[in-house]
Design a protein around this motif. Sequence first.
Motif, PDB file in Angstrom:
ATOM      1  N   GLN A  45    -115.930 -41.716 -37.775  1.00 45.91           N
ATOM      2  CA  GLN A  45    -116.014 -41.854 -39.235  1.00 45.91           C
ATOM      3  C   GLN A  45    -115.586 -43.266 -39.632  1.00 45.91           C
ATOM      4  O   GLN A  45    -114.545 -43.752 -39.219  1.00 45.91           O
ATOM      5  N   VAL A  46    -116.403 -43.895 -40.453  1.00 49.36           N
ATOM      6  CA  VAL A  46    -116.116 -45.247 -40.895  1.00 49.36           C
ATOM      7  C   VAL A  46    -115.172 -45.208 -42.094  1.00 49.36           C
ATOM      8  O   VAL A  46    -115.382 -44.442 -43.034  1.00 49.36           O
ATOM      9  N   GLN A  47    -114.143 -46.048 -42.025  1.00 46.42           N
ATOM     10  CA  GLN A  47    -113.209 -46.160 -43.142  1.00 46.42           C
ATOM     11  C   GLN A  47    -112.826 -47.607 -43.366  1.00 46.42           C
ATOM     12  O   GLN A  47    -112.701 -48.386 -42.411  1.00 46.42           O
ATOM     13  N   LEU A  48    -112.656 -47.965 -44.632  1.00 50.87           N
ATOM     14  CA  LEU A  48    -112.092 -49.250 -45.020  1.00 50.87           C
ATOM     15  C   LEU A  48    -110.828 -48.942 -45.809  1.00 50.87           C
ATOM     16  O   LEU A  48    -110.897 -48.299 -46.862  1.00 50.87           O
ATOM     17  N   VAL A  49    -109.699 -49.384 -45.306  1.00 55.06           N
ATOM     18  CA  VAL A  49    -108.421 -49.065 -45.939  1.00 55.06           C
ATOM     19  C   VAL A  49    -107.765 -50.346 -46.418  1.00 55.06           C
ATOM     20  O   VAL A  49    -107.443 -51.226 -45.617  1.00 55.06           O
ATOM     21  N   GLU A  50    -107.589 -50.432 -47.733  1.00 56.18           N
ATOM     22  CA  GLU A  50    -107.019 -51.627 -48.347  1.00 56.18           C
ATOM     23  C   GLU A  50    -105.528 -51.458 -48.585  1.00 56.18           C
ATOM     24  O   GLU A  50    -105.038 -50.342 -48.765  1.00 56.18           O
ATOM     25  N   SER A  51    -104.855 -52.584 -48.640  1.00 57.51           N
ATOM     26  CA  SER A  51    -103.438 -52.588 -49.001  1.00 57.51           C
ATOM     27  C   SER A  51    -103.082 -53.953 -49.569  1.00 57.51           C
ATOM     28  O   SER A  51    -103.830 -54.921 -49.381  1.00 57.51           O
ATOM     29  N   GLY A  52    -101.959 -54.006 -50.273  1.00 55.61           N
ATOM     30  CA  GLY A  52    -101.444 -55.292 -50.713  1.00 55.61           C
ATOM     31  C   GLY A  52    -101.538 -55.586 -52.193  1.00 55.61           C
ATOM     32  O   GLY A  52    -101.068 -56.628 -52.645  1.00 55.61           O
ATOM     33  N   THR A  89     -98.261 -64.731 -63.677  1.00 58.18           N
ATOM     34  CA  THR A  89     -99.195 -65.858 -63.646  1.00 58.18           C
ATOM     35  C   THR A  89     -98.653 -66.966 -62.747  1.00 58.18           C
ATOM     36  O   THR A  89     -97.479 -67.319 -62.827  1.00 58.18           O
ATOM     37  N   GLY A  90     -99.545 -67.472 -61.881  1.00 58.14           N
ATOM     38  CA  GLY A  90     -99.150 -68.503 -60.943  1.00 58.14           C
ATOM     39  C   GLY A  90     -98.654 -67.982 -59.615  1.00 58.14           C
ATOM     40  O   GLY A  90     -98.460 -68.760 -58.669  1.00 58.14           O
ATOM     41  N   GLY A  91     -98.470 -66.688 -59.516  1.00 54.59           N
ATOM     42  CA  GLY A  91     -97.978 -66.083 -58.297  1.00 54.59           C
ATOM     43  C   GLY A  91     -99.053 -65.866 -57.256  1.00 54.59           C
ATOM     44  O   GLY A  91    -100.219 -66.259 -57.443  1.00 54.59           O
ATOM     45  N   SER A  92     -98.655 -65.238 -56.164  1.00 53.58           N
ATOM     46  CA  SER A  92     -99.557 -65.003 -55.035  1.00 53.58           C
ATOM     47  C   SER A  92     -99.477 -63.558 -54.567  1.00 53.58           C
ATOM     48  O   SER A  92     -98.441 -62.898 -54.712  1.00 53.58           O
ATOM     49  N   LEU A  93    -100.584 -63.109 -54.016  1.00 54.83           N
ATOM     50  CA  LEU A  93    -100.653 -61.803 -53.357  1.00 54.83           C
ATOM     51  C   LEU A  93    -101.578 -61.930 -52.169  1.00 54.83           C
ATOM     52  O   LEU A  93    -102.482 -62.780 -52.152  1.00 54.83           O
ATOM     53  N   ARG A  94    -101.376 -61.048 -51.196  1.00 55.79           N
ATOM     54  CA  ARG A  94    -102.255 -61.002 -50.035  1.00 55.79           C
ATOM     55  C   ARG A  94    -102.768 -59.578 -49.861  1.00 55.79           C
ATOM     56  O   ARG A  94    -101.981 -58.646 -49.729  1.00 55.79           O
ATOM     57  N   LEU A  95    -104.076 -59.447 -49.867  1.00 56.80           N
ATOM     58  CA  LEU A  95    -104.704 -58.155 -49.657  1.00 56.80           C
ATOM     59  C   LEU A  95    -105.174 -58.043 -48.207  1.00 56.80           C
ATOM     60  O   LEU A  95    -105.572 -59.040 -47.588  1.00 56.80           O
ATOM     61  N   SER A  96    -105.144 -56.827 -47.691  1.00 60.12           N
ATOM     62  CA  SER A  96    -105.653 -56.553 -46.347  1.00 60.12           C
ATOM     63  C   SER A  96    -106.642 -55.404 -46.405  1.00 60.12           C
ATOM     64  O   SER A  96    -106.501 -54.497 -47.223  1.00 60.12           O
ATOM     65  N   CYS A  97    -107.621 -55.445 -45.534  1.00 59.75           N
ATOM     66  CA  CYS A  97    -108.589 -54.360 -45.415  1.00 59.75           C
ATOM     67  C   CYS A  97    -108.840 -54.124 -43.934  1.00 59.75           C
ATOM     68  O   CYS A  97    -109.405 -54.988 -43.257  1.00 59.75           O
ATOM     69  N   ALA A  98    -108.429 -52.963 -43.462  1.00 59.83           N
ATOM     70  CA  ALA A  98    -108.625 -52.602 -42.068  1.00 59.83           C
ATOM     71  C   ALA A  98    -109.808 -51.654 -41.942  1.00 59.83           C
ATOM     72  O   ALA A  98    -109.852 -50.619 -42.608  1.00 59.83           O
ATOM     73  N   ALA A  99    -110.760 -52.026 -41.108  1.00 64.01           N
ATOM     74  CA  ALA A  99    -111.938 -51.199 -40.879  1.00 64.01           C
ATOM     75  C   ALA A  99    -111.771 -50.387 -39.602  1.00 64.01           C
ATOM     76  O   ALA A  99    -111.198 -50.868 -38.618  1.00 64.01           O
ATOM     77  N   SER A 100    -112.269 -49.184 -39.623  1.00 67.13           N
ATOM     78  CA  SER A 100    -112.263 -48.342 -38.437  1.00 67.13           C
ATOM     79  C   SER A 100    -113.596 -47.627 -38.333  1.00 67.13           C
ATOM     80  O   SER A 100    -114.284 -47.418 -39.328  1.00 67.13           O
ATOM     81  N   GLN A 105    -111.327 -47.827 -51.062  1.00 66.70           N
ATOM     82  CA  GLN A 105    -110.958 -47.043 -52.243  1.00 66.70           C
ATOM     83  C   GLN A 105    -110.509 -47.922 -53.411  1.00 66.70           C
ATOM     84  O   GLN A 105    -110.446 -47.436 -54.545  1.00 66.70           O
ATOM     85  N   GLY A 106    -110.242 -49.178 -53.151  1.00 67.44           N
ATOM     86  CA  GLY A 106    -109.817 -50.099 -54.193  1.00 67.44           C
ATOM     87  C   GLY A 106    -108.312 -50.219 -54.277  1.00 67.44           C
ATOM     88  O   GLY A 106    -107.581 -49.254 -54.033  1.00 67.44           O
ATOM     89  N   THR A 107    -107.857 -51.411 -54.628  1.00 69.10           N
ATOM     90  CA  THR A 107    -106.431 -51.650 -54.836  1.00 69.10           C
ATOM     91  C   THR A 107    -106.260 -52.474 -56.116  1.00 69.10           C
ATOM     92  O   THR A 107    -106.985 -53.438 -56.347  1.00 69.10           O
ATOM     93  N   GLN A 108    -105.325 -52.051 -56.949  1.00 68.58           N
ATOM     94  CA  GLN A 108    -105.146 -52.688 -58.254  1.00 68.58           C
ATOM     95  C   GLN A 108    -104.328 -53.968 -58.123  1.00 68.58           C
ATOM     96  O   GLN A 108    -103.271 -53.984 -57.481  1.00 68.58           O
ATOM     97  N   VAL A 109    -104.836 -55.015 -58.735  1.00 64.84           N
ATOM     98  CA  VAL A 109    -104.101 -56.272 -58.864  1.00 64.84           C
ATOM     99  C   VAL A 109    -103.936 -56.548 -60.356  1.00 64.84           C
ATOM    100  O   VAL A 109    -104.928 -56.585 -61.096  1.00 64.84           O
ATOM    101  N   THR A 110    -102.704 -56.717 -60.780  1.00 61.03           N
ATOM    102  CA  THR A 110    -102.409 -56.990 -62.174  1.00 61.03           C
ATOM    103  C   THR A 110    -101.597 -58.268 -62.270  1.00 61.03           C
ATOM    104  O   THR A 110    -100.552 -58.391 -61.625  1.00 61.03           O
ATOM    105  N   VAL A 111    -102.099 -59.206 -63.066  1.00 61.85           N
ATOM    106  CA  VAL A 111    -101.423 -60.480 -63.250  1.00 61.85           C
ATOM    107  C   VAL A 111    -100.930 -60.544 -64.686  1.00 61.85           C
ATOM    108  O   VAL A 111    -101.734 -60.508 -65.632  1.00 61.85           O
ATOM    109  N   SER A 112     -99.634 -60.632 -64.846  1.00 64.36           N
ATOM    110  CA  SER A 112     -99.048 -60.655 -66.186  1.00 64.36           C
ATOM    111  C   SER A 112     -98.911 -62.093 -66.668  1.00 64.36           C
ATOM    112  O   SER A 112     -98.664 -63.015 -65.897  1.00 64.36           O
ATOM    113  N   SER A 113     -99.063 -62.245 -67.986  1.00 65.22           N
ATOM    114  CA  SER A 113     -98.968 -63.602 -68.565  1.00 65.22           C
ATOM    115  C   SER A 113     -97.559 -63.928 -68.992  1.00 65.22           C
ATOM    116  O   SER A 113     -96.671 -63.084 -68.971  1.00 65.22           O
TER     117      SER A 113
END
Length: 113
Positions: free
Chosen positions: A1-8, A14-25, A105-113
Amino acid sequence: QVQLVESGGGLVQTGGSLRLSCAASGRIFNMMGWYRQAPGKQRELVATFTRGGNTNYGDSVKGRFTISRDNAKNTVYLQMNSLKPEDTAVYYCNAPTVGYNYWGQGTQVTVSS
């Protein structure tokens, strides 16, 4: 079964950083990438990365976001720097094939001002 699993995803100022990951199987993909969708807007390209090392970025993130890939782990990453409120969206991992377009499935990123 194919899966894409996101995290991060998460909340950042504002001005900050984030790192997203997506592992496929389940299979190996030639191309993997990221799209995003903000409320009331269409899903748009963020970045893609092929196994051969070719990258492509959406105009709104060029110079701020970097996509990378670990083929051994079948994982793609998205380093997001200098984040802006307009980057707020649900970020989806994508892996297209000839017969089917796979999405995480999607991962929410919210950047506050």
